[in-house]
Design an enzyme around this catalytic site. Structure first.
Site, PDB file in Angstrom:
ATOM      1  N   MET A  44       0.841  -1.209   0.000  1.00  0.00           N
ATOM      2  CA  MET A  44       0.000   0.000   0.000  1.00  0.00           C
ATOM      3  C   MET A  44       0.873   1.255   0.000  1.00  0.00           C
ATOM      4  O   MET A  44       0.406   2.351   0.338  1.00  0.00           O
ATOM      5  CB  MET A  44      -0.939  -0.011   1.210  1.00  0.00           C
ATOM      6  CG  MET A  44      -1.920  -1.177   1.156  1.00  0.00           C
ATOM      7  SD  MET A  44      -3.422  -0.901   2.079  1.00  0.00           S
ATOM      8  CE  MET A  44      -2.766  -0.735   3.719  1.00  0.00           C
ATOM      9  N   ALA A  64       3.964   4.058   0.832  1.00  0.00           N
ATOM     10  CA  ALA A  64       4.665   4.628   1.993  1.00  0.00           C
ATOM     11  C   ALA A  64       5.762   3.633   2.397  1.00  0.00           C
ATOM     12  O   ALA A  64       5.828   3.170   3.539  1.00  0.00           O
ATOM     13  CB  ALA A  64       3.717   4.937   3.145  1.00  0.00           C
ATOM     14  N   LEU A  65       6.578   3.315   1.411  1.00  0.00           N
ATOM     15  CA  LEU A  65       7.511   2.192   1.541  1.00  0.00           C
ATOM     16  C   LEU A  65       8.609   2.446   2.569  1.00  0.00           C
ATOM     17  O   LEU A  65       9.092   3.568   2.725  1.00  0.00           O
ATOM     18  CB  LEU A  65       8.145   1.888   0.178  1.00  0.00           C
ATOM     19  CG  LEU A  65       7.157   1.540  -0.942  1.00  0.00           C
ATOM     20  CD1 LEU A  65       7.922   1.238  -2.237  1.00  0.00           C
ATOM     21  CD2 LEU A  65       6.272   0.362  -0.564  1.00  0.00           C
ATOM     22  N   GLY A 112      11.119  -2.563   5.447  1.00  0.00           N
ATOM     23  CA  GLY A 112      10.382  -3.836   5.517  1.00  0.00           C
ATOM     24  C   GLY A 112       9.867  -4.220   4.141  1.00  0.00           C
ATOM     25  O   GLY A 112      10.049  -5.357   3.678  1.00  0.00           O
ATOM     26  N   HIS A 113       9.238  -3.261   3.455  1.00  0.00           N
ATOM     27  CA  HIS A 113       8.779  -3.520   2.085  1.00  0.00           C
ATOM     28  C   HIS A 113       9.963  -3.836   1.170  1.00  0.00           C
ATOM     29  O   HIS A 113       9.913  -4.751   0.347  1.00  0.00           O
ATOM     30  CB  HIS A 113       8.092  -2.275   1.505  1.00  0.00           C
ATOM     31  CG  HIS A 113       6.831  -1.858   2.199  1.00  0.00           C
ATOM     32  ND1 HIS A 113       6.714  -0.680   2.896  1.00  0.00           N
ATOM     33  CD2 HIS A 113       5.614  -2.454   2.286  1.00  0.00           C
ATOM     34  CE1 HIS A 113       5.491  -0.567   3.372  1.00  0.00           C
ATOM     35  NE2 HIS A 113       4.797  -1.617   3.028  1.00  0.00           N
ATOM     36  N   ASP A 155       2.461  -9.258   9.199  1.00  0.00           N
ATOM     37  CA  ASP A 155       1.009  -9.413   9.068  1.00  0.00           C
ATOM     38  C   ASP A 155       0.725 -10.912   8.973  1.00  0.00           C
ATOM     39  O   ASP A 155       0.329 -11.421   7.911  1.00  0.00           O
ATOM     40  CB  ASP A 155       0.515  -8.655   7.835  1.00  0.00           C
ATOM     41  CG  ASP A 155       0.814  -7.171   7.950  1.00  0.00           C
ATOM     42  OD1 ASP A 155       0.053  -6.468   8.615  1.00  0.00           O
ATOM     43  OD2 ASP A 155       1.855  -6.726   7.406  1.00  0.00           O
ATOM     44  N   GLN A 179      -2.721 -12.308   7.957  1.00  0.00           N
ATOM     45  CA  GLN A 179      -2.939 -12.033   6.530  1.00  0.00           C
ATOM     46  C   GLN A 179      -2.236 -13.093   5.673  1.00  0.00           C
ATOM     47  O   GLN A 179      -2.807 -13.615   4.712  1.00  0.00           O
ATOM     48  CB  GLN A 179      -2.391 -10.647   6.203  1.00  0.00           C
ATOM     49  CG  GLN A 179      -2.215 -10.343   4.742  1.00  0.00           C
ATOM     50  CD  GLN A 179      -1.819  -8.885   4.521  1.00  0.00           C
ATOM     51  OE1 GLN A 179      -2.640  -7.998   4.659  1.00  0.00           O
ATOM     52  NE2 GLN A 179      -0.571  -8.641   4.204  1.00  0.00           N
ATOM     53  N   MET A 208       8.917  -2.203  11.633  1.00  0.00           N
ATOM     54  CA  MET A 208       8.677  -1.128  10.654  1.00  0.00           C
ATOM     55  C   MET A 208       7.251  -1.206  10.137  1.00  0.00           C
ATOM     56  O   MET A 208       6.710  -2.294   9.926  1.00  0.00           O
ATOM     57  CB  MET A 208       9.651  -1.256   9.501  1.00  0.00           C
ATOM     58  CG  MET A 208      11.044  -0.886   9.928  1.00  0.00           C
ATOM     59  SD  MET A 208      12.087  -0.672   8.493  1.00  0.00           S
ATOM     60  CE  MET A 208      13.624  -0.335   9.323  1.00  0.00           C
ATOM     61  N   SER A 242       4.296   1.479   7.809  1.00  0.00           N
ATOM     62  CA  SER A 242       4.017   2.786   7.193  1.00  0.00           C
ATOM     63  C   SER A 242       3.387   3.715   8.230  1.00  0.00           C
ATOM     64  O   SER A 242       3.603   4.929   8.205  1.00  0.00           O
ATOM     65  CB  SER A 242       3.069   2.620   6.007  1.00  0.00           C
ATOM     66  OG  SER A 242       3.615   1.700   5.100  1.00  0.00           O
TER      67      SER A 242
HETATM   68  P1  AMP Z   1       1.471  -2.985   3.472  1.00  0.00           P
HETATM   69  O1  AMP Z   1       2.011  -1.949   2.558  1.00  0.00           O
HETATM   70  O2  AMP Z   1       1.406  -2.573   4.902  1.00  0.00           O
HETATM   71  O3  AMP Z   1       0.171  -3.590   2.961  1.00  0.00           O
HETATM   72  O4  AMP Z   1       2.524  -4.172   3.454  1.00  0.00           O
HETATM   73  C1  AMP Z   1       2.914  -4.802   2.247  1.00  0.00           C
HETATM   74  C2  AMP Z   1       3.708  -6.037   2.582  1.00  0.00           C
HETATM   75  O5  AMP Z   1       4.878  -5.647   3.318  1.00  0.00           O
HETATM   76  C3  AMP Z   1       2.946  -7.032   3.461  1.00  0.00           C
HETATM   77  O6  AMP Z   1       3.246  -8.347   3.010  1.00  0.00           O
HETATM   78  C4  AMP Z   1       3.518  -6.785   4.826  1.00  0.00           C
HETATM   79  O7  AMP Z   1       3.451  -7.908   5.681  1.00  0.00           O
HETATM   80  C5  AMP Z   1       4.960  -6.446   4.483  1.00  0.00           C
HETATM   81  N1  AMP Z   1       5.585  -5.698   5.584  1.00  0.00           N
HETATM   82  C6  AMP Z   1       5.131  -4.563   6.158  1.00  0.00           C
HETATM   83  N2  AMP Z   1       5.949  -4.195   7.177  1.00  0.00           N
HETATM   84  C7  AMP Z   1       6.929  -5.125   7.246  1.00  0.00           C
HETATM   85  C8  AMP Z   1       8.051  -5.318   8.089  1.00  0.00           C
HETATM   86  N3  AMP Z   1       8.350  -4.477   9.070  1.00  0.00           N
HETATM   87  N4  AMP Z   1       8.846  -6.391   7.871  1.00  0.00           N
HETATM   88  C9  AMP Z   1       8.546  -7.262   6.872  1.00  0.00           C
HETATM   89  N5  AMP Z   1       7.496  -7.147   6.041  1.00  0.00           N
HETATM   90  C10 AMP Z   1       6.689  -6.086   6.229  1.00  0.00           C
END
Ligand code: AMP
Length: 281
Positions: free
Chosen positions: A30, A32-33, A36-37, A150, A153, A184, A186
């Site tokens: 989503m 706001a990278l 982690g992303h 997540d 998820q 981490m 967003s």
């Molecule tokens: P999001 O943009 O929050 O939907 O996350 C996109 C993907 O990045 C999802 O698979 C999340 O689980 C993963 N993600 C978000 N934060 C982290 C993190 N701190 N470490 C590892 N993966 C992450």
């Protein structure tokens, strides 16, 4: 890096046969990278011939309109970070490209959506499944990368893949943390430095919690919750030990069996989640 704003552009590109016999690694996000992303993107890059990232703030997965409206956006920065990672394609759809002609995907959650996040964020996982199904259908990746952050998820997406008959390998990626230990996210962008320091205590508390196999999980959950709630700005929504595969609540600890601790904590108005896997030897 190519940027495509419609599914049709992706279809046209796929027809060019550049991707024939190539392994496509896909990372849905989503935006706001953060690192982690980017860890997911780097892994996708390493393991596949073509790395595709999507950025779409999916309205259907927000159960709280303020959370949706306040969701951080930094598209220019995201694009330059993805270029630095040598991402091949960024898919950046508008709402109509995802939902214009598509009502969603009905799956049997087999109860996975009634617990933890599902219990506190009504409709959240249906929204996640709706968007991820559509993205998989457009991109048809060989592998897709998801973070253990997540965790619920991740389990639901694995279930959806089986039910929908997608031939996609789901790659689970470890949680990337700040030096302080804060997972981490967003949403961390909405925290002040002081709040971030306080939020970092969540991981410190769950990682260092000492307990034995004979303890009662409920009591340990309560202790952890209290310890977190004693930190300024922090208020737990849930602290729950659960079985790793089913997410059923753990009512006792078992030898040689790991147990997952899942937490959701408000730091002021920002909702954070984290988890930690304990193994008894
Ligand atoms: P999001 O943009 O929050 O939907 O996350 C996109 C993907 O990045 C999802 O698979 C999340 O689980 C993963 N993600 C978000 N934060 C982290 C993190 N701190 N470490 C590892 N993966 C992450």
């Amino acid at each position: 890096m190519k940027i495509f704003r419609t599914a049709n552009k992706i279809f046209e590109f796929k027809k060019l046969s550049i991707l024939e016999n190539k392994i496509i690694g896909f990372v849905p996000t989503m935006g706001a990278l953060h690192q982690g992303h980017l860890a997911l993107v780097r892994q996708a890059k390493k393991e596949s011939d073509y790395c595709i990232v999507s950025i779409f703030v999916n309205p259907k997965q927000f159960n709280n309109i303020d959370d949706y409206n306040n969701y951080p956006k930094s598209i220019e920065k995201d694009i330059s970070l993805l270029k630095e990672c040598n991402c091949d394609i960024l898919y950046l759809p508008e709402n109509n490209d995802i939902y214009g002609n598509y009502q969603g995907y009905k799956m049997d959650f087999e109860g996975l959506d009634n617990v933890l996040e599902g219990k506190y964020r009504t409709g959240h996982f249906q929204g996640v499944v709706d968007v991820v199904y559509r993205l998989f259908d457009i991109i048809k990746p060989d592998k897709s990368y998801f973070g253990i952050k997540d965790y619920q998820q991740l389990l639901i997406i694995k279930k959806m893949i089986k039910q929908a008959g997608f031939n996609i390998e789901i790659v689970e990626c470890p949680i990337v943390r700040e030096k302080s230990g804060l997972a981490m996210s967003s949403r961390n962008m909405r925290l002040s430095e002081k709040q971030k320091n306080n939020a970092a205590k969540i991981y410190e508390i769950i990682r260092n919690k000492k307990f034995s196999i004979d303890d009662n999980p409920k009591q340990i959950e309560n202790q952890i919750s209290q310890e977190i709630n004693n930190i300024p700005d922090l208020k737990t929504e849930y602290v729950i030990f659960c079985e790793q595969d089913s997410l059923n609540q753990a009512y006792q600890f078992e030898k040689n069996n790991g147990v997952m601790l899942c937490v959701a904590v408000y730091c002021d108005k920002v909702r954070l989640i984290d988890n930690f896997f304990y193994v008894f030897k």
